[in-house]
Design an enzyme around this catalytic site. Structure first.
Site, PDB file in Angstrom:
ATOM      1  N   GLU A 292       0.825  -1.206   0.000  1.00 39.84           N
ATOM      2  CA  GLU A 292       0.000   0.000   0.000  1.00 39.84           C
ATOM      3  C   GLU A 292       0.861   1.260   0.000  1.00 39.84           C
ATOM      4  OE1 GLU A 292      -3.636   2.122   2.542  1.00 39.84           O
ATOM      5  OE2 GLU A 292      -2.757   0.243   3.244  1.00 39.84           O
ATOM      6  N   LYS A 368      -7.880  -4.619  21.932  1.00 38.78           N
ATOM      7  CA  LYS A 368      -8.116  -5.706  20.974  1.00 38.78           C
ATOM      8  C   LYS A 368      -9.448  -6.403  21.239  1.00 38.78           C
ATOM      9  CE  LYS A 368      -4.134  -5.551  18.682  1.00 38.78           C
ATOM     10  NZ  LYS A 368      -4.070  -5.209  17.241  1.00 38.78           N
ATOM     11  N   CYS A 513       3.397  -2.086  22.177  1.00 40.84           N
ATOM     12  CA  CYS A 513       2.671  -3.231  22.743  1.00 40.84           C
ATOM     13  C   CYS A 513       3.347  -3.792  23.991  1.00 40.84           C
ATOM     14  CB  CYS A 513       2.524  -4.331  21.698  1.00 40.84           C
ATOM     15  SG  CYS A 513       1.537  -3.837  20.258  1.00 40.84           S
TER      16      CYS A 513
END
Length: 584
Positions: A292, A368, A513
Site C-alpha cells: 500500500e 483488541k 505493545c
C-alpha cells in the site's frame, strides 16, 4: 551559569543528608532508602508525568515545627527541615487513612479481579489493618459493563485520580474526570455516561495504573475454557509478539525473559487444537502495508500513510481527528488478519467448517477486545476473532491449570500459519512496525537485497521520533509516536501542514505493545518496559529470516489462495475502512 542544583540540608529520622532544593520529602526519603507508603502517588519518569493529587493522605509525615502532618508526596524540602516518617503520630495517621478508605470499600477481596494485586489490599496488610473500625453506608453504584473492553466499578474507586492523570495528561483522551463530591466521589466519564458511549479508545492505560479494581479489563477466560471443553469446536490460538517477553514476569521470571517455547507448550497442554503465532499475521500485514505504501508513492496518493495495527490509536483518530481518516493504512491489524485467514484458507486446507472454528487471541492490549467486535472487521456477520484475552488473563489461566510455567519444555508453533520472521517480532515495540515495513519496501522498490536490516535510526524509547531512510536514492521521511499524547502532537503538526512525512507509525501505549494495557502491571517502572524492548530485538536477531516477504508460509498463502499482495482478494479479506465517531 552553573547547571548544578542548589543543595539543602535536612534531617530524616535523625539521618542528616544533603538533597537538591525543590524535591519533595518523598523523593528525599527514597534517596535515603527510607520507605514512605503511597497510594495515589504515581511517578511516570519516562513520560515526565507525576500524579500528585495528595488525595489519599497515606504518605503523611511529621515535620516538627509545623502544626499538622504534611503529605510527603507534594511537600517540598527546605533547608534545615526535620522530618519524622516513623513517629507514632505519622504511623497512626497512615493507618487511619487506610482504614477510612476500607470503610467505603467492598468486602469482596476473594472474588475481586485484582485480588493479591491490589495496592490498597497490600497496603492494609503492610500497615497491619485487621478490622474495619467504621462500619456504615457504602457507595452503591452499578457496574458499568457496557463496553467489550473495560469494566468500571465505581464502588472500588478510592479517588486517587491516577487514571484521570493517565487519560487526560498522558494520553490526552479527556475521558475521565471527578464525579460527585465527598463520600460519593469517584472518577468516570463525563456525566457518568456508559464507557461505550464515551470517546474512550480502550487503550487500557487507566487500567494499568488503577491501584484497585475500579477499572479492569473485561474477563474472557471463562469463554476460553468453555470453548476448549466443547467437542464440537475446533479451537485455535494465536499469541502476539509482546506476550513472549512479558508473561514470564507473572511467574517470577526476570523482565525481558523470552519464553516463546514455554508459552507454546502451556497453550497446547491447555487443550488448544492448534497453537499459532500472531507474528504470521504481522508478516502478512507487512506484505499488504508495504504494498500500500509503494502504491501510494507511485500513484500520487495520500501521504503520509499511517500504520493501522493499533486499535486504540485508530479509535483515537476516529474521535479526535476525523478529518485525517484518509491517512491511515486500510490494513486490518495482524490478529484480525490472522483470524480472517484462519476461517478461510486454514479452514479450506483442513476441511473444517469455519463456523466450528473458534479463534482465540492472546494480546498485550485491552483495546483488541473491542476491536474484535467492530462490525467492519467481521466476515459474513461472524467474528474473525472470537475471544481475546490479555497477557494477565492467560497468566491466570496457566496458574489455574497448575503448570510450573518456568519449567515447561519448549514447544514449537504449528505449521501452515506458525512461521514468522524477525520483522514480525519487532511489531511488539515502538518503531517496530515501520522498520518491518521498510525492510520489505526497500527490496521491492530497489530490487536489491537489503544486507543490513537493522534500521537503528527508527529505534528508541523517546515518545516522538523522526528519521530519514535512504531507499534507492530516495529519502523516506518517517515519523514515530507512542503514547496518545505524542500521537496528538504529531497529528496536529500534520493537520497544520508543519510536518511532511511519507510514513508514520503510531502506537497508543507508551513503549508500544510491550507497555500495553493488558501486560503484567509494572507500576510505572520504566526499566521493565526497556528490558521487554531489548528482548524483542534479541528475538529478532536470533531469527534466520528477518524480512516478512521471505516467510515461506506467507508466500505459499499468496500462491495458493490470495493471489498478489494488495490484489482483489487481499483487499476483500485483509483491508477495512474507518468511521468518524462523535467526540464525547
Amino acid at each position: 551559569m552553573s547547571d548544578e542544583k542548589k543543595m539543602v540540608q535536612i534531617k530524616i529520622n535523625e539521618q542528616i543528608m544533603q538533597v537538591p532544593e525543590g524535591i519533595t520529602i518523598l523523593e528525599a526519603a527514597q534517596e535515603a532508602g527510607i520507605r514512605i507508603p503511597t497510594l495515589c502517588h504515581l511517578d511516570l519518569h519516562d513520560l515526565k508525568m507525576v500524579n500528585q493529587t495528595a488525595s489519599c493522605r497515606v504518605c503523611m509525615v511529621e515535620a516538627p515545627g509545623r502544626d499538622n502532618l504534611v503529605p510527603s508526596c507534594v511537600t517540598k524540602v527546605a533547608d534545615g527541615m526535620e522530618i519524622r516518617t516513623d513517629s507514632l503520630k505519622a504511623i497512626t495517621a497512615r493507618r487511619m487513612a487506610v482504614e477510612l478508605l476500607l470503610s467505603n470499600h467492598p468486602n469482596e477481596c476473594f472474588t475481586c479481579p485484582k485480588n493479591l494485586q491490589c495496592e490498597l489490599q497490600a497496603l492494609a496488610a503492610e500497615l497491619g489493618v485487621r478490622e474495619i473500625k467504621w462500619e456504615g453506608e457504602r457507595m452503591d453504584y452499578p457496574k458499568d459493563l457496557s463496553s467489550d473492553a473495560i469494566v468500571k466499578d465505581a464502588n472500588k474507586c478510592i479517588y486517587c485520580r491516577r487514571c484521570e492523570t493517565m487519560c487526560n495528561e498522558v494520553q490526552t483522551c479527556g475521558i475521565l474526570s471527578g464525579i460527585s463530591r465527598g463520600f460519593d466521589a469517584f472518577v468516570g466519564p463525563f456525566a457518568n455516561i456508559p464507557m461505550v458511549d464515551s470517546s474512550c479508545t480502550y487503550c487500557g492505560q487507566c487500567v494499568a495504573v488503577c491501584p484497585t479494581a475500579a477499572l479492569t479489563e473485561v474477563n474472557h477466560t471463562d469463554k476460553v475454557w468453555e470453548a476448549l471443553n466443547d467437542p464440537d469446536k475446533h479451537v485455535i490460538v494465536q499469541t502476539a509478539p509482546a506476550i513472549r517477553v512479558a508473561i514470564g514476569e507473572l511467574f517470577d521470571m526476570e523482565p525481558g525473559t523470552i519464553v516463546t517455547g514455554q508459552l507454546v507448550t502451556a497453550l497446547k497442554r491447555m487443550g488448544f487444537d492448534a497453537v499459532f503465532d500472531t507474528d504470521f499475521g504481522a508478516d502478512l500485514t507487512i506484505m499488504e502495508e508495504a504494498s500500500e505504501l509503494i502504491y501510494r508513492m507511485n500513484n500520487n496518493k495520500t501521504l503520509p500513510m499511517l500504520t493501522s495495527c493499533c486499535p486504540a490509536w485508530v479509535k483515537f483518530i476516529e474521535h479526535q481527528f476525523p478529518e485525517l481518516l484518509e491517512i491511515p493504512s486500510t490494513c486490518k491489524s495482524p490478529h484480525i488478519m490472522f483470524g480472517t485467514i484462519a476461517k478461510t484458507y486454514y479452514a479450506e486446507k483442513n476441511n473444517i467448517d469455519p463456523n466450528s472454528i473458534v479463534v482465540v487471541s492472546i494480546m498485550p492490549c485491552i483495546a483488541k477486545k473491542a476491536e474484535a467486535k467492530r462490525p467492519e472487521l467481521t466476515k459474513d456477520d461472524n467474528d474473525n476473532v472470537d475471544i481475546v484475552v490479555t497477557t494477565r488473563e492467560l497468566g491466570a489461566m496457566i496458574k489455574e491449570a497448575g503448570m510450573e510455567f518456568a519449567n515447561l519444555p519448549e514447544g514449537n508453533f504449528d505449521r501452515l500459519m506458525g512461521e514468522s520472521t524477525g520483522a514480525s517480532v519487532i511489531f511488539g515495540t515502538t518503531g517496530g512496525v515501520i522498520e518491518a515495513a521498510i525492510r520489505t519496501a526497500y527490496e521491492w522498490i530497489t530490487g536489491e537485497e537489503l544486507e543490513n536490516v537493522d534500521f537503528t535510526q527508527l529505534r528508541g524509547i523517546e515518545g516522538l521520533r523522526e528519521a530519514t531512510v535512504n531507499v534507492g536514492g530516495n529519502e523516506l521521511h518517517i515519523g514515530i509516536a507512542h503514547g496518545l499524547g505524542n500521537a496528538r502532537e504529531l497529528l496536529e503538526s500534520i493537520r497544520e501542514g508543519k510536518s511532511k512525512y511519507d510514513a508514520i507509525e503510531i502506537m497508543a501505549c507508551p513503549g508500544g505493545c510491550i507497555g500495553g494495557g493488558g501486560q503484567p502491571y509494572h507500576h510505572g517502572n520504566d526499566e521493565i518496559v526497556k528490558k521487554r524492548q531489548e528482548a524483542i530485538y534479541r528475538e529478532d536477531r536470533s531469527k534466520k529470516l528477518r524480512k516478512s516477504h521471505e516467510n515461506p508460509e506467507i508466500l505459499k498463502l499468496y500462491e495458493e489462495y490470495l493471489g498478489e499482495p494488495y490484489g482483489k482478494l487481499a483487499h476483500e479479506l485483509l483491508h477495512t475502512h474507518y468511521e468518524e465517531r462523535e467526540r464525547i
